[in-house]
Design an enzyme around this catalytic site. Sequence first.
Site, PDB file in Angstrom:
ATOM      1  N   ARG A   1       0.829  -1.205   0.000  1.00 47.86           N
ATOM      2  CA  ARG A   1       0.000   0.000   0.000  1.00 47.86           C
ATOM      3  C   ARG A   1       0.862   1.253   0.000  1.00 47.86           C
ATOM      4  NH1 ARG A   1      -4.874  -1.842   0.059  1.00 47.86           N
ATOM      5  NH2 ARG A   1      -5.276  -3.764   1.208  1.00 47.86           N
ATOM      6  N   ASP A   2       0.440   2.233  -0.813  1.00 50.43           N
ATOM      7  CA  ASP A   2       1.134   3.519  -0.839  1.00 50.43           C
ATOM      8  C   ASP A   2       0.953   4.211   0.507  1.00 50.43           C
ATOM      9  OD1 ASP A   2       2.093   5.546  -3.395  1.00 50.43           O
ATOM     10  OD2 ASP A   2       1.629   6.471  -1.468  1.00 50.43           O
ATOM     11  N   ILE A   3       2.033   4.823   0.999  1.00 52.97           N
ATOM     12  CA  ILE A   3       2.012   5.471   2.317  1.00 52.97           C
ATOM     13  C   ILE A   3       1.152   6.739   2.299  1.00 52.97           C
ATOM     14  CG2 ILE A   3       4.011   7.019   2.068  1.00 52.97           C
ATOM     15  CD1 ILE A   3       5.024   5.881   4.760  1.00 52.97           C
TER      16      ILE A   3
ATOM     17  N   ASN B   1       4.759   6.811 -13.385  1.00 51.56           N
ATOM     18  CA  ASN B   1       5.215   8.195 -13.484  1.00 51.56           C
ATOM     19  C   ASN B   1       6.671   8.201 -13.923  1.00 51.56           C
ATOM     20  OD1 ASN B   1       2.847   9.493 -12.594  1.00 51.56           O
ATOM     21  ND2 ASN B   1       3.366   9.092 -10.453  1.00 51.56           N
TER      22      ASN B   1
ATOM     23  N   VAL C   1      10.570   8.309  -6.592  1.00 50.93           N
ATOM     24  CA  VAL C   1      11.335   7.119  -6.185  1.00 50.93           C
ATOM     25  C   VAL C   1      11.887   6.439  -7.433  1.00 50.93           C
ATOM     26  CG1 VAL C   1      11.278   4.904  -4.990  1.00 50.93           C
ATOM     27  CG2 VAL C   1       9.887   6.793  -4.137  1.00 50.93           C
TER      28      VAL C   1
ATOM     29  N   HIS D   1       8.029   1.496 -10.567  1.00 55.05           N
ATOM     30  CA  HIS D   1       6.854   1.056  -9.804  1.00 55.05           C
ATOM     31  C   HIS D   1       5.586   1.409 -10.562  1.00 55.05           C
ATOM     32  CE1 HIS D   1       8.099   5.071  -8.438  1.00 55.05           C
ATOM     33  NE2 HIS D   1       6.813   5.358  -8.348  1.00 55.05           N
TER      34      HIS D   1
ATOM     35  N   HIS E   1       1.647   2.202 -10.190  1.00 54.37           N
ATOM     36  CA  HIS E   1       0.589   2.583  -9.256  1.00 54.37           C
ATOM     37  C   HIS E   1      -0.706   1.877  -9.684  1.00 54.37           C
ATOM     38  CE1 HIS E   1       2.579   6.247  -7.452  1.00 54.37           C
ATOM     39  NE2 HIS E   1       3.286   6.153  -8.558  1.00 54.37           N
TER      40      HIS E   1
END
Length: 118
Positions: free
Chosen positions: A31-33, A88, A97, A101, A103
């Site tokens: 999970r994204d923070i 992205n 980052v 990755h 999303h």
Amino acid sequence: MADNDCLFCKIIAGDIPSTKVFESDTTYAFRDINPQADVHVLVVPRTHYEDAEALAGAPGELADVISAGVAVAKREGIEEAGFRLVFNTGEHAGRTVFHAHLHVLGGEQLGMFGRPGH
Ligand code: 5GP
Ligand code: ZN
């Protein structure tokens, strides 16, 4: 191979805690923070690739990341309602980052994407 200074390599190694949603031999999803939707999960290849273009040089792993994104959507129960997969790249996209990755966003009606506020 892991990059010692990479945040997501540390998350994959378990050196930094994360909330796991899904994993496979080649991917890890958590999970994204700072979630931007009711469901906001990040899928990363276990191998360190700096960005989407580098990951595209390993088509099998790129396919695994996308398949893992769909597996996350199924697991989260958002597959039928619909979801968004996003890479992205670079400053204009707000990328922060440098470990490729994907999303996975959904769980509610998403806005348009593009300019801020649209
Ligand atoms: P980017 O902007 O590079 O495409 O996405 C990086 C994402 O990583 C952001 O959505 C951000 O909230 C998330 N993130 C940054 N640091 C951490 C962390 O320590 N743990 C988790 N779970 N997500 C993080
Ligand atoms: Zn990394």
